[in-house]
Design a protein around this motif. Sequence first.
Motif, PDB file in Angstrom:
ATOM      1  N   UNK A   1       0.110   6.005   7.670  1.00 40.67           N
ATOM      2  CA  UNK A   1      -0.278   7.406   7.824  1.00 40.67           C
ATOM      3  C   UNK A   1       0.715   8.137   8.728  1.00 40.67           C
ATOM      4  N   UNK A   2       1.115   7.491   9.803  1.00 40.90           N
ATOM      5  CA  UNK A   2       2.091   8.120  10.715  1.00 40.90           C
ATOM      6  C   UNK A   2       3.428   8.359  10.004  1.00 40.90           C
ATOM      7  N   UNK A   3       3.802   7.429   9.123  1.00 37.49           N
ATOM      8  CA  UNK A   3       5.029   7.621   8.356  1.00 37.49           C
ATOM      9  C   UNK A   3       4.899   8.812   7.408  1.00 37.49           C
TER      10      UNK A   3
ATOM     11  N   UNK B   1      -5.710  -2.951   8.084  1.00 41.46           N
ATOM     12  CA  UNK B   1      -6.070  -1.692   8.735  1.00 41.46           C
ATOM     13  C   UNK B   1      -4.916  -1.152   9.572  1.00 41.46           C
ATOM     14  N   UNK B   2      -4.235  -2.028  10.278  1.00 40.29           N
ATOM     15  CA  UNK B   2      -3.122  -1.577  11.120  1.00 40.29           C
ATOM     16  C   UNK B   2      -1.976  -1.043  10.267  1.00 40.29           C
ATOM     17  N   UNK B   3      -1.748  -1.651   9.092  1.00 39.78           N
ATOM     18  CA  UNK B   3      -0.669  -1.191   8.225  1.00 39.78           C
ATOM     19  C   UNK B   3      -0.975   0.201   7.647  1.00 39.78           C
TER      20      UNK B   3
ATOM     21  N   UNK C   1       0.870  -1.173   0.000  1.00 38.44           N
ATOM     22  CA  UNK C   1       0.000   0.000   0.000  1.00 38.44           C
ATOM     23  C   UNK C   1       0.901   1.215   0.000  1.00 38.44           C
ATOM     24  N   UNK C   2       0.633   2.130  -0.885  1.00 30.46           N
ATOM     25  CA  UNK C   2       1.421   3.359  -0.982  1.00 30.46           C
ATOM     26  C   UNK C   2       0.515   4.526  -0.611  1.00 30.46           C
ATOM     27  N   UNK C   3       0.967   5.333   0.345  1.00 29.02           N
ATOM     28  CA  UNK C   3       0.159   6.411   0.882  1.00 29.02           C
ATOM     29  C   UNK C   3       0.726   7.761   0.485  1.00 29.02           C
ATOM     30  N   UNK C   4      -0.172   8.670   0.112  1.00 29.26           N
ATOM     31  CA  UNK C   4       0.206  10.023  -0.299  1.00 29.26           C
ATOM     32  C   UNK C   4      -0.666  11.007   0.479  1.00 29.26           C
TER      33      UNK C   4
END
Length: 432
Positions: A131-133, A124-126, A46-49
């Motif tokens: 998000x914190x990262x 969900x935990x990942x 999962x890649x978060x932006x």
Amino acid sequence: MSTEARQEVLLIGVSKMDITPLKPVALAGFSHRKGVYDNVTRRLYARLFLLEQAEQRTLLVTADLIWWGPEVVDALRQAIWNEWGIPSERVLLHATHNHSGPQTTARFVPALGSTDESYVQFLQSRINDGFRECLKSLEPVEMEVGTGIWSEGVNRRNIVNGVCIMAPNDDGANDQRVTVIRFQTVDGQTKSILVHATCHPTTTGDNKVSSEFPGYAMGLLEREFASRSAIAGFLQGFCANVRPALVRDGEFYRGDDGDVQRIGSALADEVMQILKHGMHKVEPSEIAVVRATVELPFSQLPDGATLESAAQSDDKKFIEWATVLLGGATRIKETVPLDLTLVRLTDTFRLLAANAEMVVEYGKFAQSCFDGILLPLGYTNGMVGYVPTAQQLAEGGYESVESTYYFGLPAPFSQAIEANIQKAILQLGGRE
């Protein structure tokens, strides 16, 4: 710096989280698979932006999943609101529509893959960790956009002797455009890349975990920018009736990991060409988000006798469909809501996300309704099922009729849905 200037500054924080199952689970998307997966060919991510502007945050997640289950979407959006204060409409949980990863909802029939609750909790935990990262890496960026062509997908609806079959249709609707978004730091370093293209990631049907061609392509791009730790995310278009052009003797066939690499490499190569020669800077403007809900009516609903008869049939597809509907009276409704989310990133650049498998015709219609660039995003914030056009509903075929049973929908949609959807898109674009 003036208040007006500060509001135009765009910050982005990114992260990449491994979401490969910790134990073997069933894979989603193909009814021929049995049991849990055999092995892991390519890991899932999962890649978060996280975009921030004028103290307003918008989160985009793109994951190597088939879709996000509605239950997962609700839980994650609520958690992000509770802890970080980001409104639900500014959280886009997008999937590449990968058919070689786990199922994320129990709403559909078992043939599409059973859900492992421990995996859903792990997922969900990942995302929460990711998000914190993102928060740790927030920094000002500039935005560039470029487009090119990638021709590995083909329309998969073909009318033969008056019957719609799943076969290559070179003359059918398609979207071969590739759009690349690059976020660069103030010193000119690539922070992140988003790549939009339109094609089912169904290269292989093996019972093995894989991120398919989108994940392989993003991995290649990340290696190109490894020294800068850039993250590349894939954005899937409205690809419901477009699949990889793996064709032999006029018919589709499933490939292997070699085909995944070939198709993914072709995509990455085109992206690199765009990055080298086709990018132009776009000026930031306030990020705005607007949502619309479209009620999609069904055709004639089944009665109890019809469902009881289907449950006693010899066809597993009908048995599972009837069992799902008989087990939940709330599933038999006259309409189902389609959620559309329009995100304006700049005055000339927008995303249009839908919680469904939208056929490519809707994407092309939406693009015609907006000035500048509009990127249609399917498989975002849940999953309704396939959404065909009125003509396709009249023609029949997998997207229009057969898929209804797999998604546990009470009936095919009414042909009225096309006008309803087009009206909502026009309203979002201020055209009606």
